[in-house]
Design an enzyme around this catalytic site. Structure first.
Site, PDB file in Angstrom:
ATOM      1  N   CYS A  66      45.109-111.541 -45.585  1.00 46.31           N
ATOM      2  CA  CYS A  66      44.909-111.448 -44.148  1.00 46.31           C
ATOM      3  C   CYS A  66      45.772-110.311 -43.630  1.00 46.31           C
ATOM      4  CB  CYS A  66      45.295-112.767 -43.464  1.00 46.31           C
ATOM      5  SG  CYS A  66      45.134-112.746 -41.653  1.00 46.31           S
ATOM      6  N   CYS A  69      53.107-106.020 -24.704  1.00 42.27           N
ATOM      7  CA  CYS A  69      52.987-107.482 -24.708  1.00 42.27           C
ATOM      8  C   CYS A  69      54.343-108.098 -24.328  1.00 42.27           C
ATOM      9  CB  CYS A  69      52.556-107.966 -26.081  1.00 42.27           C
ATOM     10  SG  CYS A  69      51.070-107.130 -26.712  1.00 42.27           S
ATOM     11  N   CYS A 124      56.291-100.587 -31.430  1.00 38.20           N
ATOM     12  CA  CYS A 124      54.883-100.718 -31.059  1.00 38.20           C
ATOM     13  C   CYS A 124      54.680-100.176 -29.637  1.00 38.20           C
ATOM     14  CB  CYS A 124      54.449-102.178 -31.129  1.00 38.20           C
ATOM     15  SG  CYS A 124      52.697-102.427 -30.711  1.00 38.20           S
ATOM     16  N   CYS A 135      49.572-112.997 -45.575  1.00 40.03           N
ATOM     17  CA  CYS A 135      49.222-112.279 -44.354  1.00 40.03           C
ATOM     18  C   CYS A 135      50.203-111.138 -44.136  1.00 40.03           C
ATOM     19  CB  CYS A 135      49.249-113.224 -43.157  1.00 40.03           C
ATOM     20  SG  CYS A 135      48.217-114.693 -43.393  1.00 40.03           S
ATOM     21  N   CYS A 157      40.746-114.688 -37.784  1.00 37.41           N
ATOM     22  CA  CYS A 157      41.897-115.521 -37.435  1.00 37.41           C
ATOM     23  C   CYS A 157      42.240-115.153 -35.996  1.00 37.41           C
ATOM     24  CB  CYS A 157      43.063-115.234 -38.376  1.00 37.41           C
ATOM     25  SG  CYS A 157      44.585-116.097 -37.954  1.00 37.41           S
ATOM     26  N   CYS A 209      56.709-109.934 -26.906  1.00 40.08           N
ATOM     27  CA  CYS A 209      56.914-109.395 -28.257  1.00 40.08           C
ATOM     28  C   CYS A 209      58.184-108.566 -28.403  1.00 40.08           C
ATOM     29  CB  CYS A 209      55.708-108.548 -28.646  1.00 40.08           C
ATOM     30  SG  CYS A 209      55.787-107.988 -30.362  1.00 40.08           S
ATOM     31  N   ARG A 219      45.960-123.719 -36.850  1.00 37.76           N
ATOM     32  CA  ARG A 219      47.265-123.425 -37.445  1.00 37.76           C
ATOM     33  C   ARG A 219      48.409-123.724 -36.479  1.00 37.76           C
ATOM     34  NH1 ARG A 219      47.129-118.014 -39.689  1.00 37.76           N
ATOM     35  NH2 ARG A 219      46.375-119.069 -41.542  1.00 37.76           N
TER      36      ARG A 219
END
Length: 352
Positions: free
Chosen positions: A131, A60, A56, A100, A191, A63, A263
């Site tokens: 999702c 972040c 990616c 998801c 979400c 991550c 959640r």
């Protein structure tokens, strides 16, 4: 009993006051609000699958999928559709009502979209809620996903606007808010939540909840994640969050967003059964289950069902619309797709 009204005008001080209530008072209030809107002994169960892992371009700091850090994670191609459908069918058989799918992208490319849209259609045909989390979305991409039948789009704010630049520099807070707006305009459910234990202070946690609760429409699902520290990421040695602070966050989220599913998400593997029980009492009524959340481990489904049995909790049931004939048709389409897999786009090649 009159249900607690939904508000969109919370102040930081009001949220601070909730956080600072005596623990028993806070949990009593959260549980009272929870019972006004939900069955207190039902928990919505979702399964999360990484449909494209690693490489990616975002930075972040939490991550392991970021291409900026060396975490030992191998980048992978976008999964073939038949594999995604098989995983969704297995999740449904284990009790999941929502499937998801997450891809490690800054945003989906035009080459990726046909495959992603097909995944949505085929998983939807199994009778499950769908999702996806694919990064940032423009209005056109959001409309395409909605037209394909996508129910929810996940795009977390992660933390407060004040602390955000300490965690991510490759996209702005406003970028995230714009994606949420595009999702809403397309008619999908949202979400959206955040991650705790990234070195933020209480005001950052308060600020995140105020931001979420003051959106024009509350997210239907609010994932609250405990940071899973991964070697090789900048946050691998950050100080652990005190467990009661995490439970307080869930309780305040329940009070401020009474009708949303809250959640209990990443980090559950580090929680014992007693802490998870307190989380449910504080108003958490949704979990991910299965062995992995994208790339980090998660309690296995059997352990979750054992805990549910001890607590008298049952999975929330959603209407299942697919017949056996529909499911067989989906599988036949997946087999037919195998014949064209040589045309599959290699998502590890980042497009400009």
């Amino acid at each position: 009993m009159t249900a607690t009204a939904l508000r969109h005008d919370w102040t930081l001080q009001e949220a601070r006051d909730l956080f600072n209530l005596p623990f028993n008072d806070l949990l009593f209030r959260a549980q009272t609000v929870h019972r006004e809107h939900f069955d207190p002994n039902e928990v919505q169960v979702s399964t999360l699958l990484s449909i494209k892992t690693g490489a990616c371009p975002e930075d972040c700091k939490y991550c392991p999928q970021s291409g900026h850090y060396n975490t030992g994670l191998e980048k992978e191609k976008l999964l073939e559709i038949e594999k995604v459908v098989a995983e969704a069918r297995a999740a449904k058989q284990k009790g999941a009502s929502r499937f998801c799918m997450g891809a490690a992208w800054r945003s989906p490319s035009k080459k990726d979209m046909p495959y992603v849209l097909d995944m949505v259609k085929q998983v939807k045909s199994l009778g499950m809620e769908t999702c996806m989390t694919l990064g940032m979305l423009q209005e056109e991409e959001a409309r395409e996903l909605a037209d394909a039948g996508l129910d929810y789009y996940n795009h977390n704010l992660d933390t407060s606007e004040k602390y955000y630049s300490h965690i991510i520099t490759t996209r702005t807070y406003q970028d995230r808010l714009d994606t949420l707006d595009n999702v809403r305009k397309a008619g999908m459910k949202v979400c959206c939540g955040g991650i705790l234990g990234m070195g933020e202070d209480e005001d950052d946690r308060v600020g995140l909840l105020v931001q979420l609760a003051n959106l024009p429409q509350h997210p239907e699902s609010v994932p609250v994640n405990m940071l899973v520290k991964v070697k090789g990421t900048p946050l691998e040695n950050v100080e652990d969050l005190e467990p009661f602070e995490f439970i307080r966050m869930l309780a305040v989220a329940r009070i401020m967003m009474p009708a949303s599913h809250v959640r209990l998400s990443a980090g559950r593997e580090q929680m014992n059964e007693q802490m998870q029980a307190l989380c449910f009492f504080a108003g958490a009524n949704s979990i991910f289950y299965g062995e992995k959340l994208l790339t980090t481990s998660n309690p296995e489904a059997d352990a979750d069902m054992q805990l549910f049995a001890k607590l008298g909790i049952r999975p929330e049931q959603r209407e299942q619309c697919a017949t056996e004939a529909q499911e067989e048709e989906v599988l036949a389409e997946a087999v037919e797709y195998e014949a064209t897999r040589h045309m599959f786009y290699d998502a590890t090649r980042e497009s400009a």
